[in-house]
Motif scaffolding. Structure first.
Motif, PDB file in Angstrom:
ATOM      1  N   VAL A 153       0.831  -1.211   0.000  1.00 28.97           N
ATOM      2  CA  VAL A 153       0.000   0.000   0.000  1.00 28.97           C
ATOM      3  C   VAL A 153       0.864   1.259   0.000  1.00 28.97           C
ATOM      4  N   SER A 154       1.998   1.216   0.642  1.00 27.65           N
ATOM      5  CA  SER A 154       2.843   2.403   0.783  1.00 27.65           C
ATOM      6  C   SER A 154       3.280   2.975  -0.555  1.00 27.65           C
ATOM      7  N   VAL A 155       3.259   2.155  -1.613  1.00 26.53           N
ATOM      8  CA  VAL A 155       3.653   2.667  -2.931  1.00 26.53           C
ATOM      9  C   VAL A 155       2.715   3.782  -3.377  1.00 26.53           C
ATOM     10  N   GLY A 156       1.488   3.774  -2.856  1.00 25.45           N
ATOM     11  CA  GLY A 156       0.519   4.792  -3.229  1.00 25.45           C
ATOM     12  C   GLY A 156       0.922   6.198  -2.842  1.00 25.45           C
ATOM     13  N   MET A 157       1.955   6.340  -2.007  1.00 22.66           N
ATOM     14  CA  MET A 157       2.397   7.690  -1.624  1.00 22.66           C
ATOM     15  C   MET A 157       2.862   8.475  -2.841  1.00 22.66           C
ATOM     16  N   LEU A 158       3.216   7.771  -3.920  1.00 17.65           N
ATOM     17  CA  LEU A 158       3.736   8.437  -5.103  1.00 17.65           C
ATOM     18  C   LEU A 158       2.657   9.174  -5.881  1.00 17.65           C
ATOM     19  N   ILE A 159       1.382   8.935  -5.558  1.00 19.49           N
ATOM     20  CA  ILE A 159       0.303   9.643  -6.255  1.00 19.49           C
ATOM     21  C   ILE A 159      -0.515  10.483  -5.268  1.00 19.49           C
ATOM     22  N   GLY A 160       0.117  10.944  -4.217  1.00 21.84           N
ATOM     23  CA  GLY A 160      -0.592  11.799  -3.266  1.00 21.84           C
ATOM     24  C   GLY A 160      -0.813  11.101  -1.946  1.00 21.84           C
ATOM     25  N   ASN A 161      -1.928  11.411  -1.302  1.00 21.43           N
ATOM     26  CA  ASN A 161      -2.214  10.883   0.030  1.00 21.43           C
ATOM     27  C   ASN A 161      -2.866   9.512  -0.001  1.00 21.43           C
ATOM     28  N   GLN A 162      -2.659   8.752  -1.089  1.00 24.57           N
ATOM     29  CA  GLN A 162      -3.289   7.434  -1.185  1.00 24.57           C
ATOM     30  C   GLN A 162      -2.378   6.315  -0.680  1.00 24.57           C
ATOM     31  N   GLY A 163      -1.240   6.657  -0.118  1.00 23.66           N
ATOM     32  CA  GLY A 163      -0.322   5.640   0.361  1.00 23.66           C
ATOM     33  C   GLY A 163      -0.416   5.392   1.842  1.00 23.66           C
ATOM     34  N   ALA A 164      -1.376   6.071   2.515  1.00 24.48           N
ATOM     35  CA  ALA A 164      -1.588   5.886   3.949  1.00 24.48           C
ATOM     36  C   ALA A 164      -0.269   6.041   4.706  1.00 24.48           C
ATOM     37  N   LEU A 165       0.164   5.002   5.416  1.00 23.07           N
ATOM     38  CA  LEU A 165       1.378   5.108   6.220  1.00 23.07           C
ATOM     39  C   LEU A 165       2.611   5.359   5.365  1.00 23.07           C
ATOM     40  N   GLY A 166       2.537   5.038   4.089  1.00 12.88           N
ATOM     41  CA  GLY A 166       3.667   5.300   3.210  1.00 12.88           C
ATOM     42  C   GLY A 166       3.968   6.779   3.048  1.00 12.88           C
ATOM     43  N   ASN A 167       2.965   7.623   3.266  1.00 16.57           N
ATOM     44  CA  ASN A 167       3.190   9.060   3.163  1.00 16.57           C
ATOM     45  C   ASN A 167       4.163   9.568   4.221  1.00 16.57           C
TER      46      ASN A 167
END
Length: 235
Positions: A153-167
């Protein structure tokens, strides 16, 4: 310790809010993957020739890097949670489909014959006989898919606030706060461990017929080997 939980305002979420978002983005794809895998696995069991191409397709999709998958989907789903969850659901298929197929195929033929003699059709036999017996194998696949999804899921940080803890990893670099990166890694690992333990607990509740303290291969249990007898007891 206060700085450990002092999150930057750009996240728009508290620490518990990020955890909830992370679990939602990780677990919903696994659930979707399970719902898709059940009918696909049934078709693969019924038509054996279908299993190799299905397994090959899911393996090829799993080989696609998550970042490339997300970038491809942005044009269609935008910078949304769906862009993160679709790849995770697809990745879960490569684990869940083989787990369900192997578990269902391992059901003894005598059991299937008895179910057929009782008047159960293919669909009822699949859901009322084969799947319950295959629960241990299915949950083994679910455990792998769930832990993998929580970590990706953390990979989603690359498209904004969609990476949850990855942000937190991104903000750790922006604000030069390494404790945010530690927070992200530790919390993600803790969530994966807790989710895995929860699945083990559910599996134990659903399979009271399985002996405890045994090693499993597929849906059947294999007794632990007996301890060797003392030399003076051997005749």
């Amino acid at each position: 310790m206060n700085r450990f939980f002092d999150l930057p305002s750009d996240l728009q979420h508290s620490w518990f809010g990020l955890i909830g978002l992370h679990l939602r983005e990780a677990l919903l794809p696994v659930l979707a993957g399970l719902l898709v895998s059940l009918p696909i696995a049934q078709l693969c069991v019924r038509f054996r020739w279908l299993y190799p191409p299905v397994l090959g397709l899911t393996t090829v999709l799993y080989a696609v890097p998550s970042l490339a998958f997300i970038v491809f989907l942005i044009d269609y789903t935008g910078q949304t949670e769906l862009t993160v969850m679709i790849p995770l659901a697809v990745y879960s298929l490569v684990v869940l489909v083989p787990a369900i197929v192997d578990g269902v195929r391992a059901v003894p033929q005598e059991t299937l014959a008895a179910a057929t003699a009782m008047g159960l059709g293919p669909v009822r036999r699949y859901f009322q006989v084969q799947l319950p017996i295959a629960v241990p194998a299915i949950f083994a696949g679910l455990r792998v898919a769930t832990v993998s999804s929580i970590s990706l899921v953390s990979v989603g940080m690359l498209i904004g606030n969609q990476g949850a803890l990855g942000n937190l990893l991104n903000d750790a670099n922006i604000y030069h706060r390494p404790e945010l990166a530690v927070n992200s890694v530790v919390t993600t690992a803790a969530l994966a461990i807790l989710a895995d333990a929860a699945l083990v607990g559910v599996r134990l509740l659903l399979t009271p017929w399985m002996p405890r303290g045994t090693r499993r291969r597929g849906p059947q249990a294999e007794p632990e080997p007996a301890a060797p007898a003392p030399k003076d007891a051997v005749r």
